[in-house]
Write a protein that holds these residues in place. Structure first.
Motif, PDB file in Angstrom:
ATOM      1  N   VAL A  78       0.842  -1.199   0.000  1.00 31.02           N
ATOM      2  CA  VAL A  78       0.000   0.000   0.000  1.00 31.02           C
ATOM      3  C   VAL A  78       0.874   1.244   0.000  1.00 31.02           C
ATOM      4  CG1 VAL A  78      -1.769   1.298   1.224  1.00 31.02           C
ATOM      5  CG2 VAL A  78      -1.843  -1.210   1.215  1.00 31.02           C
ATOM      6  N   GLU A  79       0.642   2.123  -0.991  1.00 30.60           N
ATOM      7  CA  GLU A  79       1.404   3.358  -1.112  1.00 30.60           C
ATOM      8  C   GLU A  79       0.558   4.584  -0.788  1.00 30.60           C
ATOM      9  OE1 GLU A  79       5.057   4.464  -3.975  1.00 30.60           O
ATOM     10  OE2 GLU A  79       3.181   4.077  -5.036  1.00 30.60           O
ATOM     11  N   HIS A  80      -0.709   4.577  -1.222  1.00 33.36           N
ATOM     12  CA  HIS A  80      -1.628   5.688  -0.918  1.00 33.36           C
ATOM     13  C   HIS A  80      -3.033   5.122  -0.756  1.00 33.36           C
ATOM     14  CE1 HIS A  80       1.074   9.110  -1.668  1.00 33.36           C
ATOM     15  NE2 HIS A  80       1.543   8.428  -2.694  1.00 33.36           N
ATOM     16  N   ASP A  81      -3.801   5.749   0.132  1.00 31.53           N
ATOM     17  CA  ASP A  81      -5.214   5.439   0.321  1.00 31.53           C
ATOM     18  C   ASP A  81      -6.003   6.645  -0.168  1.00 31.53           C
ATOM     19  OD1 ASP A  81      -7.688   4.524   1.157  1.00 31.53           O
ATOM     20  OD2 ASP A  81      -7.393   5.161   3.240  1.00 31.53           O
ATOM     21  N   LEU A  82      -6.851   6.430  -1.176  1.00 32.40           N
ATOM     22  CA  LEU A  82      -7.578   7.521  -1.809  1.00 32.40           C
ATOM     23  C   LEU A  82      -9.037   7.518  -1.356  1.00 32.40           C
ATOM     24  CD1 LEU A  82      -6.271   7.064  -5.485  1.00 32.40           C
ATOM     25  CD2 LEU A  82      -5.123   8.144  -3.532  1.00 32.40           C
ATOM     26  N   HIS A  83      -9.456   8.585  -0.687  1.00 29.13           N
ATOM     27  CA  HIS A  83     -10.857   8.781  -0.336  1.00 29.13           C
ATOM     28  C   HIS A  83     -11.474   9.588  -1.473  1.00 29.13           C
ATOM     29  CE1 HIS A  83      -9.781   8.421   4.241  1.00 29.13           C
ATOM     30  NE2 HIS A  83      -9.480   7.348   3.541  1.00 29.13           N
ATOM     31  N   LEU A  84     -12.324   8.960  -2.256  1.00 31.86           N
ATOM     32  CA  LEU A  84     -12.652   9.477  -3.583  1.00 31.86           C
ATOM     33  C   LEU A  84     -14.148   9.650  -3.780  1.00 31.86           C
ATOM     34  CD1 LEU A  84     -10.936   8.106  -6.788  1.00 31.86           C
ATOM     35  CD2 LEU A  84     -13.421   8.295  -6.713  1.00 31.86           C
ATOM     36  N   VAL A  85     -14.534  10.819  -4.316  1.00 30.49           N
ATOM     37  CA  VAL A  85     -15.913  11.064  -4.715  1.00 30.49           C
ATOM     38  C   VAL A  85     -15.888  11.922  -5.974  1.00 30.49           C
ATOM     39  CG1 VAL A  85     -16.150  13.109  -3.233  1.00 30.49           C
ATOM     40  CG2 VAL A  85     -18.199  11.859  -3.944  1.00 30.49           C
ATOM     41  N   ASP A  86     -16.786  11.621  -6.907  1.00 25.19           N
ATOM     42  CA  ASP A  86     -16.870  12.376  -8.162  1.00 25.19           C
ATOM     43  C   ASP A  86     -18.152  13.193  -8.151  1.00 25.19           C
ATOM     44  OD1 ASP A  86     -15.443  12.217 -11.075  1.00 25.19           O
ATOM     45  OD2 ASP A  86     -17.601  12.577 -11.283  1.00 25.19           O
ATOM     46  N   ASP A  87     -18.059  14.472  -8.566  1.00 24.14           N
ATOM     47  CA  ASP A  87     -19.247  15.326  -8.545  1.00 24.14           C
ATOM     48  C   ASP A  87     -19.921  15.447  -9.912  1.00 24.14           C
ATOM     49  OD1 ASP A  87     -17.648  17.028 -10.015  1.00 24.14           O
ATOM     50  OD2 ASP A  87     -17.510  18.587  -8.484  1.00 24.14           O
ATOM     51  N   GLY A  88     -19.487  14.629 -10.858  1.00 23.37           N
ATOM     52  CA  GLY A  88     -20.068  14.669 -12.195  1.00 23.37           C
ATOM     53  C   GLY A  88     -19.228  15.439 -13.183  1.00 23.37           C
TER      54      GLY A  88
END
Length: 368
Positions: A100-110
């Protein structure tokens, strides 16, 4: 197991540290408050959804362009192509060897993808992503200076809510797998409701000045609730050798039926043919001791070193608890010594977990 190495955190000081009674954090979370003078009360209010936590030291990355989701899909552990607007997910960026190198907390707004990452890591991650653009129509920007993150024990998300990442933990994501014992899932996994709200930094500072954060909670409260929910955090439960299976991270952050990505061979090999060499546990610590084990403290089974403490905290109901990563071969019923404190294990990752025959079947994407 090597002691986790804290990333270089840029000089930052939250305006909330000017509040009377604020005690700053040292280490990875420097720049925000450990507590504001009432850590137990802060924890209770945070859990009840009556307080917010200052996470304004977290990094924020914005990725625009029509190819953004398929591009991220090709590099990370998560199925991101076709991600619906305002749907939160978690993805890991791995080394070629699957660590594991990075943990991405991800959300797209369109129109853009928003990612929050650990303090001090956004610049390094943006530099890597920009090198990987090639001919894709994407624009990567570190917007940490313009956006602040605030944590809340709320799990709702809709187009009517503020821009926020809702933590999927502990739900089993489509394409994921569980590394906990069957009886845990039958009895019920510890609850964890959490989201990270993104606020323009100027607006955040205005809210602080207006007293809207007078009931804020510090990282003491956040860590206590997180440990009780067995929620791993990058830079705390991880080191340079961590693979997702060891922390039950296939639950929310790994899709086992997607195409190739960096580190996928390790994910598939361990899941289908082997067992992770280490396993996450929660430790119930001797409550008569005044001091908590420090992060990285050695865990002993008798005189034998079997692992390290990763996060220790005082929970308002459970008392002193900790997360630790142990050798898989450690007997689950032995009393341990964690940084000099007697500790009993609560199993998180099952020592038998590994081959897909030994864990619940993965959830598949709907056909059609």
């Amino acid at each position: 197991m090597s002691e986790p190495v804290a990333p270089a955190v840029p000089s930052y000081r939250s305006p909330l540290l000017e509040r009377p009674g604020a005690v700053p954090v040292e280490g990875i979370d420097s720049g925000v408050a450990w507590h504001y003078g009432d850590p137990v009360g802060e924890q209770r209010r945070l859990e009840a959804g009556q307080a917010r936590a200052d996470l304004s030291n977290r990094g924020v990355i914005r990725i625009a362009g029509p190819d953004r989701l398929t591009w991220l899909h090709s590099m990370t552990t998560q199925h991101l192509s076709g991600l619906a607007p305002f749907t939160s997910t978690e993805a890991l960026l791995l080394t070629p060897n699957g660590h594991v190198e990075h943990d991405l907390h991800l959300v797209d707004d369109g129109s853009a993808t928003w990612i929050t990452v650990e303090p001090g890591t956004a610049g390094e991650l943006v530099a890597f992503l920009q090198r990987m653009v090639f001919m894709r129509r994407v624009e990567v920007a570190d917007v940490t200076a313009d956006w602040a993150v605030v944590g809340e024990a709320v799990d709702s998300e809709s187009t009517g809510e503020p821009l926020a990442w809702r933590d999927p933990w502990p739900d089993l994501a489509v394409g994921g797998a569980l590394y906990t014992a069957d009886e845990i899932e039958v009895a019920g996994h510890p609850e964890w409701k959490w989201r990270e709200v993104l606020i323009p930094r100027a607006e955040f500072e205005q809210q602080v000045a207006a007293g809207e954060f007078d009931g804020a909670a510090g990282t003491w409260a956040v860590d206590a609730l997180r440990v009780a929910a067995w929620r791993p955090r990058h830079g705390f439960e991880t080191d340079h050798r961590t693979i997702p299976h060891e922390l039950d991270w296939l639950r929310t952050a790994v899709h086992l039926e997607k195409g190739c990505y960096r580190g996928q061979e390790t994910i598939a090999r361990v899941h289908n043919l082997g067992r992770p060499p280490r396993r996450l546990v929660m430790l119930h610590l001797d409550g008569t001791m005044n001091e908590l084990p420090a992060p990285g403290a050695t865990v002993l089974n008798g005189e034998r070193e079997v692992g390290r403490v990763t996060t220790a905290a005082r929970h308002h109901e459970l008392g002193p608890i900790a997360l630790a990563v142990l050798k898989r071969s450690t007997p689950p019923d032995v009393q341990l010594l964690a940084g000099g404190v007697e500790a009993a294990q609560e199993i998180v990752v099952d020592a038998a977990a590994g081959p897909s025959a030994d864990v619940p079947k993965i959830r598949r994407l709907p056909q059609g």
